[in-house]
Design a protein around this motif. Structure first.
Motif, PDB file in Angstrom:
ATOM      1  N   UNK A 125      -5.301  -1.462  -1.863  1.00  0.00           N
ATOM      2  CA  UNK A 125      -5.424  -0.015  -1.800  1.00  0.00           C
ATOM      3  C   UNK A 125      -4.180   0.737  -2.236  1.00  0.00           C
ATOM      4  N   UNK A 126      -2.971   0.314  -1.884  1.00  0.00           N
ATOM      5  CA  UNK A 126      -1.808   1.076  -2.365  1.00  0.00           C
ATOM      6  C   UNK A 126      -1.717   1.122  -3.889  1.00  0.00           C
ATOM      7  N   UNK A 127      -2.094   0.035  -4.558  1.00  0.00           N
ATOM      8  CA  UNK A 127      -2.063   0.038  -6.021  1.00  0.00           C
ATOM      9  C   UNK A 127      -3.133   0.977  -6.584  1.00  0.00           C
ATOM     10  N   UNK A 128      -4.308   0.986  -5.976  1.00  0.00           N
ATOM     11  CA  UNK A 128      -5.353   1.922  -6.401  1.00  0.00           C
ATOM     12  C   UNK A 128      -4.901   3.361  -6.177  1.00  0.00           C
ATOM     13  N   UNK A 129      -4.178   3.604  -5.096  1.00  0.00           N
ATOM     14  CA  UNK A 129      -3.658   4.932  -4.800  1.00  0.00           C
ATOM     15  C   UNK A 129      -2.594   5.345  -5.816  1.00  0.00           C
ATOM     16  N   UNK A 130      -1.766   4.393  -6.237  1.00  0.00           N
ATOM     17  CA  UNK A 130      -0.758   4.687  -7.273  1.00  0.00           C
ATOM     18  C   UNK A 130      -1.450   5.052  -8.584  1.00  0.00           C
ATOM     19  N   UNK A 131      -2.463   4.264  -8.972  1.00  0.00           N
ATOM     20  CA  UNK A 131      -3.198   4.582 -10.200  1.00  0.00           C
ATOM     21  C   UNK A 131      -3.824   5.969 -10.118  1.00  0.00           C
ATOM     22  N   UNK A 132      -4.391   6.298  -8.967  1.00  0.00           N
ATOM     23  CA  UNK A 132      -4.979   7.626  -8.793  1.00  0.00           C
ATOM     24  C   UNK A 132      -3.918   8.706  -8.965  1.00  0.00           C
ATOM     25  N   UNK A 133      -2.764   8.525  -8.353  1.00  0.00           N
ATOM     26  CA  UNK A 133      -1.712   9.540  -8.424  1.00  0.00           C
ATOM     27  C   UNK A 133      -1.192   9.721  -9.851  1.00  0.00           C
ATOM     28  N   UNK A 134      -0.984   8.624 -10.556  1.00  0.00           N
ATOM     29  CA  UNK A 134      -0.449   8.701 -11.919  1.00  0.00           C
ATOM     30  C   UNK A 134      -1.473   9.313 -12.874  1.00  0.00           C
ATOM     31  N   UNK A 135      -2.718   8.889 -12.773  1.00  0.00           N
ATOM     32  CA  UNK A 135      -3.753   9.437 -13.663  1.00  0.00           C
ATOM     33  C   UNK A 135      -3.992  10.906 -13.359  1.00  0.00           C
ATOM     34  N   UNK A 136      -3.995  11.274 -12.064  1.00  0.00           N
ATOM     35  CA  UNK A 136      -4.148  12.680 -11.700  1.00  0.00           C
ATOM     36  C   UNK A 136      -2.986  13.509 -12.235  1.00  0.00           C
ATOM     37  N   UNK A 137      -1.780  12.955 -12.178  1.00  0.00           N
ATOM     38  CA  UNK A 137      -0.613  13.678 -12.694  1.00  0.00           C
ATOM     39  C   UNK A 137      -0.740  13.910 -14.205  1.00  0.00           C
ATOM     40  N   UNK A 138      -1.225  12.913 -14.935  1.00  0.00           N
ATOM     41  CA  UNK A 138      -1.388  13.079 -16.383  1.00  0.00           C
ATOM     42  C   UNK A 138      -2.431  14.146 -16.710  1.00  0.00           C
ATOM     43  N   UNK A 139      -3.575  14.090 -16.032  1.00  0.00           N
ATOM     44  CA  UNK A 139      -4.613  15.092 -16.266  1.00  0.00           C
ATOM     45  C   UNK A 139      -4.140  16.488 -15.861  1.00  0.00           C
ATOM     46  N   UNK A 140      -3.433  16.575 -14.733  1.00  0.00           N
ATOM     47  CA  UNK A 140      -2.927  17.878 -14.290  1.00  0.00           C
ATOM     48  C   UNK A 140      -1.909  18.439 -15.270  1.00  0.00           C
ATOM     49  N   UNK A 141      -1.084  17.574 -15.844  1.00  0.00           N
ATOM     50  CA  UNK A 141      -0.100  18.036 -16.814  1.00  0.00           C
ATOM     51  C   UNK A 141      -0.779  18.714 -17.997  1.00  0.00           C
ATOM     52  N   UNK A 142      -1.783  18.048 -18.554  1.00  0.00           N
ATOM     53  CA  UNK A 142      -2.461  18.594 -19.732  1.00  0.00           C
ATOM     54  C   UNK A 142      -3.229  19.863 -19.373  1.00  0.00           C
ATOM     55  N   UNK A 143      -4.048  19.795 -18.336  1.00  0.00           N
ATOM     56  CA  UNK A 143      -4.920  20.933 -18.000  1.00  0.00           C
ATOM     57  C   UNK A 143      -4.121  22.147 -17.549  1.00  0.00           C
ATOM     58  N   UNK A 144      -3.104  21.931 -16.743  1.00  0.00           N
ATOM     59  CA  UNK A 144      -2.351  23.078 -16.216  1.00  0.00           C
ATOM     60  C   UNK A 144      -1.447  23.696 -17.276  1.00  0.00           C
TER      61      UNK A 144
END
Length: 137
Positions: free
Chosen positions: A68-87
């Motif tokens: 789960x911690x690795x899945x949580x890291x992937x979620x955080x990194x992918x969310x950060x990339x999408x947020x960077x572009x969209x925002x």
């Protein structure tokens, strides 16, 4: 129920991410911004809330077939990339003040995602046995 998790730094960070994503979603919805901005903020709030519940209810200790911690890291990194572009698009286009506010809050949310990923990377050690009751080295 893990009563200590909401008071831990990781728990407070997850709660802050959910609340900030909801405020960002509200800004995008109220400002009638493009649906993609609202969808991204809504997904971020929902997925982070699911991870918060996972750790709060100690389901990560019961469902051991996924790290789960690795899945949580992937979620955080992918969310950060999408947020960077969209925002950045929301800030550049800024059709109104609500879209601009949502874009700025989304960038703050991006920083929280990166901080969460860094905290999780510090927590993970691949040479130790997994689980809460693992002996300390």
């Amino acid at each position: 129920l893990d009563r200590a998790f909401p008071r831990s730094p990781r728990g407070q960070l997850k709660i802050a991410r959910v609340l900030l994503a909801l405020v960002t979603l509200l800004c995008f919805v109220v400002s009638s911004a493009h649906e993609a901005y609202a969808a991204l903020a809504g997904l971020e709030a929902g997925i982070t809330l699911l991870f918060l519940l996972l750790y709060l209810l100690r389901l990560d200790a019961r469902i051991r077939w996924l790290f789960w911690p690795l899945a949580d890291i992937f979620n955080s990194v992918i969310a950060a990339l999408f947020l960077l572009v969209a925002c950045l698009f929301a800030i550049i286009i800024k059709t109104n003040k609500g879209t601009l506010a949502g874009g700025v809050l989304g960038l703050v949310l991006l920083v929280l995602c990166l901080v969460d990923a860094v905290l999780l990377c510090k927590k993970i050690s691949l040479d130790r046995p997994r689980g809460r009751n693992a002996p300390a080295r």
